[in-house]
Design an enzyme around this catalytic site. Structure first.
Site, PDB file in Angstrom:
ATOM      1  CG  ASP A 203      -1.462   1.799   1.480  1.00  0.00           C
ATOM      2  OD1 ASP A 203      -2.049   1.608   0.262  1.00  0.00           O
ATOM      3  OD2 ASP A 203      -2.809   1.167   2.670  1.00  0.00           O
TER       4      ASP A 203
ATOM      5  CG  ASP B   9       0.891   7.455  -3.155  1.00  0.00           C
ATOM      6  OD1 ASP B   9       0.751   8.567  -4.145  1.00  0.00           O
ATOM      7  OD2 ASP B   9       0.317   7.595  -2.489  1.00  0.00           O
TER       8      ASP B   9
ATOM      9  CG  HIS C 260      -6.161   4.753  -1.583  1.00  0.00           C
ATOM     10  ND1 HIS C 260      -4.716   4.393  -0.675  1.00  0.00           N
ATOM     11  CD2 HIS C 260      -5.815   3.930  -2.860  1.00  0.00           C
ATOM     12  CE1 HIS C 260      -4.537   3.723  -1.952  1.00  0.00           C
ATOM     13  NE2 HIS C 260      -4.799   3.547  -3.220  1.00  0.00           N
TER      14      HIS C 260
HETATM   15  P1  13P Z   1      -9.090   5.125   5.132  1.00  0.00           P
HETATM   16  O1  13P Z   1      -7.968   5.731   6.457  1.00  0.00           O
HETATM   17  O2  13P Z   1     -10.079   6.198   4.996  1.00  0.00           O
HETATM   18  O3  13P Z   1      -9.667   3.230   6.009  1.00  0.00           O
HETATM   19  O4  13P Z   1      -8.223   4.853   3.810  1.00  0.00           O
HETATM   20  C1  13P Z   1      -7.081   3.441   4.085  1.00  0.00           C
HETATM   21  C2  13P Z   1      -5.942   3.688   2.800  1.00  0.00           C
HETATM   22  O5  13P Z   1      -7.081   3.950   2.254  1.00  0.00           O
HETATM   23  C3  13P Z   1      -4.920   2.778   2.861  1.00  0.00           C
HETATM   24  O6  13P Z   1      -4.184   2.827   1.724  1.00  0.00           O
HETATM   25  O1  G3H Z   2      -3.102   4.892   3.804  1.00  0.00           O
HETATM   26  C1  G3H Z   2      -2.422   4.411   4.696  1.00  0.00           C
HETATM   27  C2  G3H Z   2      -3.414   3.731   5.642  1.00  0.00           C
HETATM   28  O2  G3H Z   2      -3.804   3.787   6.460  1.00  0.00           O
HETATM   29  C3  G3H Z   2      -1.658   3.309   6.067  1.00  0.00           C
HETATM   30  O3  G3H Z   2      -1.108   3.320   7.447  1.00  0.00           O
HETATM   31  O4  G3H Z   2       0.858   4.028   6.790  1.00  0.00           O
HETATM   32  O5  G3H Z   2       0.288   4.454   9.413  1.00  0.00           O
HETATM   33  O6  G3H Z   2       0.548   2.045   7.938  1.00  0.00           O
HETATM   34  P1  G3H Z   2       0.041   3.923   7.705  1.00  0.00           P
HETATM   35 ZN    ZN Z   3      -4.509   4.836   0.851  1.00  0.00          ZN
END
Ligand code: 13P
Ligand code: G3H
Ligand code: ZN
Length: 311
Positions: free
Chosen positions: A82, A104, A213
């Site tokens: 992610d 990203d 997202h």
């Molecule tokens: P939320 O903060 O809305 O759960 O989004 C998570 C996300 O987009 C992770 O990439």
């Molecule tokens: O988009 C971000 C996700 O919520 C992941 O959060 O980077 O704190 O693990 P993090």
């Molecule tokens: Zn995200």
């Protein structure tokens, strides 16, 4: 069944008018709660790991936990990076067993985003891994980057075809008014997302999987429990589930959820500790936390994503 890519998942989701949940994972209980829900409902699943999750839990621990989930559940599960911040992080995940990565480059100038994304796509595709790119910038906090609402920008539909063609990405994250974290709208603001932009994107990229997202809905029942037991989460507001349901029926094939997992877990732990102040065995408070995650994910699968029975 080994870990899968998102190729077939997205093709099925697009034609079936539903989306697959992409849930962020950081430890065993979170993984077990999510996978428990998907197993019960026979749903396809994307487990995603951020840079912060790798720093917290270690790449190998997370990969082995997800492999255990695949073995125990028999479900089609994709392991996704992610918000990959750079080529090196993507390469490390591709080399280290992930089946999908996001690069990203949404904060970069357009041409730089294309160049970086293309570089990742070339490496990933040579190794059988799929890539998610992003155009347009969401507000909110992810890892250590905080984008203010003023600096966020919607995706420009006129750019998506050029971006997808020139980079070769397999899916595209777009910015249509969702944002990261638990404070997505100001009190009194209309909590809507720009379905019209999604429709414009869909017209220009027929059949192409779109990613959303920042799609937590911030259930007020969790916020209330957190506040009841000493928390301070005033004005936490998420995306209405009805908006997400509309997006899932259109070109959105992947919906990212992290904050709702955090809220479910934290609410359950706060409640348990307040009601059982003398308990100190982590299994005692992590069990209800895991159950709360499972219940919440079951609800998402059935009522928001519509991917129950689609594994
Ligand atoms: P939320 O903060 O809305 O759960 O989004 C998570 C996300 O987009 C992770 O990439
Ligand atoms: O988009 C971000 C996700 O919520 C992941 O959060 O980077 O704190 O693990 P993090
Ligand atoms: Zn995200």
């Amino acid at each position: 069944m080994p870990l899968v890519t998102t190729k077939k998942m997205f093709a099925d989701a697009y034609s079936g008018g539903y989306a697959v949940g992409a849930f962020n994972v950081n430890n065993m209980e979170i993984i077990q709660g999510i996978v428990g829900a998907a197993t019960k409902l026979n749903a396809p699943l994307i487990l995603q790991v951020s840079k912060g999750a790798r720093a917290y839990a270690n790449h190998t621990y997370l990969v082995k936990l997800v492999e255990a989930a695949v073995q125990e559940s028999g479900l089609p599960i994709a392991l996704h990076l992610d918000h990959g911040p750079d080529f090196e992080t993507c390469k490390s995940c591709i080399d280290g067993g992930f089946t999908s990565v996001m690069i990203d480059g949404s904060h970069l100038p357009y041409e730089e985003n294309i160049a970086l994304t293309k570089q990742v796509v070339e490496y990933a595709h040579a190794h059988g891994v799929v890539v998610e790119g992003e155009l347009g910038q969401l507000a909110g906090i992810e890892d250590d980057v905080n984008v203010s609402a003023e600096d966020a920008s919607y995706t420009r539909p006129e750019e998506v075809q050029d971006f997808v063609t020139r980079t070769g990405v397999d899916s595209l994250a777009i910015a249509i008014g969702t944002s990261h974290g638990a404070y997505k709208f100001k009190p009194g603001q209309d909590p809507k997302i720009r379905i019209d932009i999604l429709e414009e994107v869909e017209k220009r990229l027929p059949g192409f999987p779109i990613v959303l997202h920042g799609a937590s809905s911030v259930p007020q029942e969790f916020v209330a429990i957190i506040n009841q037991y000493g928390g301070a989460m005033d004005n936490a507001i998420g995306i209405p589930e009805s908006e997400l349901r509309k997006a899932a029926q259109k070109a959105v094939c992947k919906i990212n959820i992290d904050s709702d997992l955090r809220l479910a877990m934290t609410a359950a732990i706060r409640k348990y500790m307040a009601e059982n102040p003398s308990h100190f065995d982590p299994r005692q408070y992590l069990k209800p936390a895991r159950e709360a995650i499972q219940k919440m994910v079951e609800h998402k699968i059935v009522d928001v994503l519509g991917c129950d029975g689609k594994a």
